[in-house]
Every structure is written in structure tokens, then in C-alpha cells.
Scaffold this motif. Structure first.
Motif, PDB file in Angstrom:
ATOM      1  N   ARG A 261       0.846  -1.196   0.000  1.00 22.87           N
ATOM      2  CA  ARG A 261       0.000   0.000   0.000  1.00 22.87           C
ATOM      3  C   ARG A 261       0.877   1.241   0.000  1.00 22.87           C
ATOM      4  NH1 ARG A 261       0.704   2.125   4.958  1.00 22.87           N
ATOM      5  NH2 ARG A 261       1.085   0.756   6.743  1.00 22.87           N
ATOM      6  N   SER A 262       0.264   2.371  -0.278  1.00 18.17           N
ATOM      7  CA  SER A 262       0.973   3.640  -0.186  1.00 18.17           C
ATOM      8  C   SER A 262       1.329   3.921   1.266  1.00 18.17           C
ATOM      9  CB  SER A 262       0.115   4.781  -0.745  1.00 18.17           C
ATOM     10  OG  SER A 262       0.006   4.693  -2.145  1.00 18.17           O
ATOM     11  N   GLU A 263       2.473   4.523   1.466  1.00 17.22           N
ATOM     12  CA  GLU A 263       2.920   4.919   2.802  1.00 17.22           C
ATOM     13  C   GLU A 263       3.799   6.160   2.644  1.00 17.22           C
ATOM     14  OE1 GLU A 263       3.593   5.407   6.725  1.00 17.22           O
ATOM     15  OE2 GLU A 263       2.212   3.929   5.889  1.00 17.22           O
ATOM     16  N   GLY A 264       3.227   7.321   2.967  1.00 15.29           N
ATOM     17  CA  GLY A 264       3.992   8.557   2.796  1.00 15.29           C
ATOM     18  C   GLY A 264       4.386   8.756   1.346  1.00 15.29           C
ATOM     19  N   ALA A 265       5.671   9.005   1.111  1.00 14.97           N
ATOM     20  CA  ALA A 265       6.173   9.212  -0.242  1.00 14.97           C
ATOM     21  C   ALA A 265       6.470   7.895  -0.950  1.00 14.97           C
ATOM     22  CB  ALA A 265       7.443  10.066  -0.195  1.00 14.97           C
ATOM     23  N   GLY A 266       6.333   6.784  -0.240  1.00 11.95           N
ATOM     24  CA  GLY A 266       6.664   5.494  -0.825  1.00 11.95           C
ATOM     25  C   GLY A 266       5.567   4.473  -0.614  1.00 11.95           C
ATOM     26  N   PHE A 267       5.991   3.229  -0.400  1.00 14.81           N
ATOM     27  CA  PHE A 267       5.055   2.115  -0.282  1.00 14.81           C
ATOM     28  C   PHE A 267       5.567   1.140   0.764  1.00 14.81           C
ATOM     29  CE2 PHE A 267       4.868   3.985  -4.412  1.00 14.81           C
ATOM     30  CZ  PHE A 267       3.508   4.097  -4.672  1.00 14.81           C
ATOM     31  N   SER A 268       4.621   0.457   1.411  1.00 17.33           N
ATOM     32  CA  SER A 268       4.969  -0.525   2.431  1.00 17.33           C
ATOM     33  C   SER A 268       4.263  -1.826   2.119  1.00 17.33           C
ATOM     34  CB  SER A 268       4.545  -0.023   3.817  1.00 17.33           C
ATOM     35  OG  SER A 268       4.858  -0.974   4.822  1.00 17.33           O
ATOM     36  N   GLY A 269       4.979  -2.937   2.221  1.00 15.63           N
ATOM     37  CA  GLY A 269       4.341  -4.214   1.968  1.00 15.63           C
ATOM     38  C   GLY A 269       5.336  -5.334   1.771  1.00 15.63           C
ATOM     39  N   GLY A 270       4.868  -6.421   1.173  1.00 18.33           N
ATOM     40  CA  GLY A 270       5.724  -7.571   0.964  1.00 18.33           C
ATOM     41  C   GLY A 270       4.970  -8.685   0.262  1.00 18.33           C
ATOM     42  N   LEU A 271       5.558  -9.867   0.276  1.00 21.43           N
ATOM     43  CA  LEU A 271       4.943 -11.053  -0.312  1.00 21.43           C
ATOM     44  C   LEU A 271       5.217 -12.212   0.641  1.00 21.43           C
ATOM     45  CD1 LEU A 271       5.091 -12.046  -4.070  1.00 21.43           C
ATOM     46  CD2 LEU A 271       4.885 -13.729  -2.240  1.00 21.43           C
ATOM     47  N   VAL A 272       4.159 -12.715   1.251  1.00 19.14           N
ATOM     48  CA  VAL A 272       4.300 -13.739   2.285  1.00 19.14           C
ATOM     49  C   VAL A 272       4.627 -15.097   1.660  1.00 19.14           C
ATOM     50  CG1 VAL A 272       3.102 -15.012   4.108  1.00 19.14           C
ATOM     51  CG2 VAL A 272       2.762 -12.547   3.872  1.00 19.14           C
ATOM     52  N   ASN A 273       5.631 -15.752   2.210  1.00 17.46           N
ATOM     53  CA  ASN A 273       5.968 -17.105   1.817  1.00 17.46           C
ATOM     54  C   ASN A 273       5.322 -18.062   2.806  1.00 17.46           C
ATOM     55  OD1 ASN A 273       7.104 -19.537   1.044  1.00 17.46           O
ATOM     56  ND2 ASN A 273       9.124 -19.085   1.928  1.00 17.46           N
ATOM     57  N   GLY A 274       4.204 -18.662   2.397  1.00 22.91           N
ATOM     58  CA  GLY A 274       3.485 -19.561   3.296  1.00 22.91           C
ATOM     59  C   GLY A 274       4.243 -20.829   3.638  1.00 22.91           C
ATOM     60  N   ASN A 275       5.305 -21.125   2.874  1.00 23.87           N
ATOM     61  CA  ASN A 275       6.125 -22.310   3.134  1.00 23.87           C
ATOM     62  C   ASN A 275       7.340 -22.011   4.006  1.00 23.87           C
ATOM     63  OD1 ASN A 275       4.481 -24.034   1.515  1.00 23.87           O
ATOM     64  ND2 ASN A 275       5.433 -23.168  -0.309  1.00 23.87           N
ATOM     65  N   GLU A 276       7.409 -20.788   4.526  1.00 24.48           N
ATOM     66  CA  GLU A 276       8.515 -20.413   5.403  1.00 24.48           C
ATOM     67  C   GLU A 276       8.614 -21.403   6.563  1.00 24.48           C
ATOM     68  OE1 GLU A 276      11.536 -18.075   7.332  1.00 24.48           O
ATOM     69  OE2 GLU A 276      10.753 -17.953   5.292  1.00 24.48           O
TER      70      GLU A 276
END
Length: 393
Positions: A261-276
Motif C-alpha cells: 500500500r501507499s505509505e507517505g512518499a513510498g510504499f509498504s508491503g511484501g509477499l508472504v511465503n506460506g512455506n517459510e
């Protein structure tokens, strides 16, 4: 405090994170004068899941309980600053009504249509957008491989740390005692918990005990002889910027578990690895963004071809390995005064207000009065009957 003020309480909450603090708050709000002790080993909350989370709150679920919990929690969080002011001090959580957008390829077209119909039946505002409508609204997005996007404009995100501390301060103001300690063992008979012993060797008796230990809930349950399928799973959050301008974005999620998602001037997030691999691992893989997240986000938004990751941090999901939904309620078929509120699998912060209220109702009145959370009870664990969420996790 490091020493409890008494040896017997009405309720002892094990775990003073966002779930435990919400439970303490609602118990005391509904029953002023109740004696409530919250046992929390780390008052800095350095490794607490909520403070390392992205703060998202959304109604895009399919289980009726999850939808209704989200509706209540979002309204509660939206008004949190004023409602939870403590001793004249506001409780800011920086709520942003930025919306959520779930995007799916053609093979998931029918399922998202069904999901949206369920959410709309619960009174949620959900707009099902075609690829051309997505492109019109979000011109930077690549949409040629998409079937639909489900947009919920009234969803959003907040500051998880502010939410946790707001609950904690208000609970203390209402009379909760927070003790810095850790549960070491439990003394139980065949039908109930008699007491717990802390690492300081202090023994606490109570009428009811609540396991709200998050990623540690499975280990704590073992002390009572309860098998709880809750395990810790590491996940990463990243703060990054695009190489060229991108419009302000809602919280975007896809079926591969890309979420940002948007966060200030940038973006915050990731991609969850369910097999971690499961375990208490907070090490940061600084190549994860470039190796896993960047290709996914650049495919969806070509402006991120030149993305720059500025920071990566790790946190834990408390995964319910049975079905991904929380385990909330008393121990069916076990110790009647042992309650659990854990296994939220990444949704603990957004559902903390509703979970706290529900647990308080169950402890104080013996039944749910607002949202019936019976389907989230331990009975399904005992019978090994999953109650799964069909929406994007």
C-alpha cells in the motif's frame, strides 16, 4: 510492575500484546471493579507481532464472523483516538481510509464474484471492477492478465503501535495490572486451572485464565496439556519507492499473497511465503525484496522496475495450522476456565477490538452477545474439522 498486588484475580490474561490488552480493556469496561492481571514478559514489545505489522484493516473476507469482526473493529479504530483517550491524553492511531483492492486472474473470477456477494450481503461497500475500470482508476497498473478487482473504499490502515498502547493505557486506567513476567508452569486438576506459576516463582490463582500469547500461544498451551496448532512463521515487511511517479494506491493484495500500500512518499508491503520454515526467527533476508517482491510488484506496476528498497524488517505470524482462522473461546472438552484467543494468522491487529469484546462477553456472561464466534472455538481443533476462510489471506 514486576510483582503482582495480589495472589488471586478474577481473570489472568497471559500475553499483554494487542489481543491481551484488548481483552483486558473490554473486561473492565463491561465489569468495572473486576480484578484483572495481564502477564507480559516484554513491556517494550520489541518482538510483538502487531508492532511489526502493516496495520491493514479490511472487510474482504468470506467467513461471516471475519466480516462482522472487521466491521466492528474498523469502526472502533476509526474512533479510537477519542474513545480511548486516557487521563485526558488522546490515543492517536493515524487511521487512513485508503481502501483495499483484491485483484484476481481469470481462474479466480467466479470465486471473487461469490466473495463480493457475501460481503455485500453483510452490508459492506464493495465495488467489483473490470480490467478497463481498474486501468481507468489506477493508470499505472498492468491489468491485461486480470479478471476483476474488488475495491472496498472504506477499508484502510492504522498505526499498530498506537493501537496496542492505546488499549494498554486505557486498560490500566480502568484498573488492569500489568506484570512483567513470564508463565513457567500451570497447576490444573481434571476440570479447571487452579493457578499458574511465573518465572519469578510467584503463583497466581484466578477464576479464569486467557491464553493471548500470540506466536507463543502454542508453547503456553502445552503447559496446560492443551494441543494448540499455533506456530510462529516469519514474514518480511519492506518500505520502498518507485522509479517513476505512481498514483496513491489502496492496500493491494493478489492470490500469490503480494500485499502492499501507499505509505507517505513510498510504499509498504511484501509477499508472504506460506512455506517459510516455522520457528522464532527474526533474522532479515536483505535479498528477499529483490529476489521475490520486486519481480511481482514490477509486473503489476511497471513503474516499479526501478524500485528501491529502503528498509526491510521481520515479524511473526501466529499461524493456525488447521485452517488459518483464529481460535477463540474456552477449551471444549478440557479445562473449562482456560480461554484462548490466538492463531489469527496475520489478522490479529485488525480483529483485536472484536476479539477482545467477544472474549469479555464469553468470560463475563458465558455466551457471545454481539458476534457469535462459536465457529472459531476449540471444538473444531478437537475434531480436526477446519473452518477455513475462502478469501485471499
Amino acid at each position: 510492575m514486576t510483582t503482582p498486588l495480589r495472589t488471586k484475580y478474577d481473570t489472568v490474561v497471559m500475553g499483554g500484546g494487542i489481543i491481551g490488552s484488548a481483552i483486558a480493556y473490554f473486561l473492565l469496561k463491561e465489569s468495572p471493579g473486576l480484578s484483572v492481571c495481564v502477564v507480559e514478559p516484554d513491556p517494550t514489545y520489541e518482538f510483538a507481532s502487531a508492532v511489526r505489522a502493516s496495520g491493514g484493516c479490511r472487510v474482504q473476507f468470506t467467513c461471516p464472523e471475519n466480516i462482522e469482526m472487521s466491521k466492528f473493529s474498523i469502526d472502533f479504530i476509526r474512533n479510537f483516538e477519542a474513545t480511548m483517550a486516557s487521563n485526558g491524553r488522546p490515543a492517536p492511531v493515524d487511521w487512513v481510509e485508503g481502501g483495499y483492492l483484491f485483484i484476481v486472474p481469470p481462474e479466480n473470477a467466479e470465486s471473487i464474484q461469490r466473495n463480493v456477494a457475501v460481503q455485500q450481503a453483510h452490508g459492506c461497500v464493495v465495488n467489483l471492477l473490470t480490467p478497463s475500470e481498474l486501468k481507468e482508476r489506477f493508470p499505472s497498473m498492468y491489468v491485461d492478465d486480470l479478471a476483476y478487482g474488488a475495491h472496498t473504499p472504506h477499508d484502510g490502515w492504522c498505526d499498530p503501535n498506537g493501537l496496542l498502547w492505546g488499549f494498554r493505557r486505557k486498560a490500566v486506567e480502568l484498573g488492569a495490572e500489568y506484570v512483567q513476567d513470564r508463565v513457567k508452569s500451570a497447576d490444573c486438576d481434571s476440570i479447571k486451572v487452579r493457578s499458574i506459576t511465573l518465572e519469578s516463582n510467584v503463583k497466581l490463582e484466578a477464576t479464569s485464565f486467557v491464553n493471548a500469547c500470540g506466536a507463543w500461544a502454542g508453547l503456553v498451551a502445552d503447559m496446560f496439556g492443551m494441543k494448540l496448532p499455533v506456530t510462529p512463521m516469519r514474514r518480511f515487511e519492506h518500505y520502498f519507492t518507485a522509479g517513476s511517479p505512481v498514483e496513491h494506491l489502496p492496500y493491494i493484495k493478489d492470490v500469490a499473497r503480494l500485499a502492499f500500500r501507499s505509505e507517505g512518499a513510498g510504499f509498504s508491503g511484501g509477499l508472504v511465503n506460506g512455506n517459510e520454515q516455522r520457528g522464532f526467527n527474526f533474522d532479515v533476508d536483505h535479498d528477499y525484496f529483490e529476489r521475490v517482491v520486486w519481480p511481482a510488484v514490477a509486473h503489476r506496476f511497471p513503474a516499479f522496475e526501478a524500485a528501491k528498497c529502503h528498509r526491510t524488517w521481520s515479524g511473526l505470524y501466529e499461524v493456525n495450522e488447521l485452517d488459518g482462522n483464529p481460535i477463540i473461546g474456552s477449551w471444549t472438552g478440557g479445562l473449562a476456565n482456560l480461554y484462548t484467543s490466538a492463531g489469527f494468522s496475520g489478522h490479529g491487529m485488525m480483529h483485536a477490538p472484536a476479539a477482545g469484546r467477544g472474549m469479555a462477553e464469553l468470560i463475563l456472561k458465558g455466551r457471545y452477545e454481539s458476534i457469535d464466534l462459536t465457529n472459531f472455538g476449540y471444538a473444531r481443533v478437537h475434531s480436526q474439522t477446519p473452518y477455513a476462510e475462502a478469501g485471499i489471506l
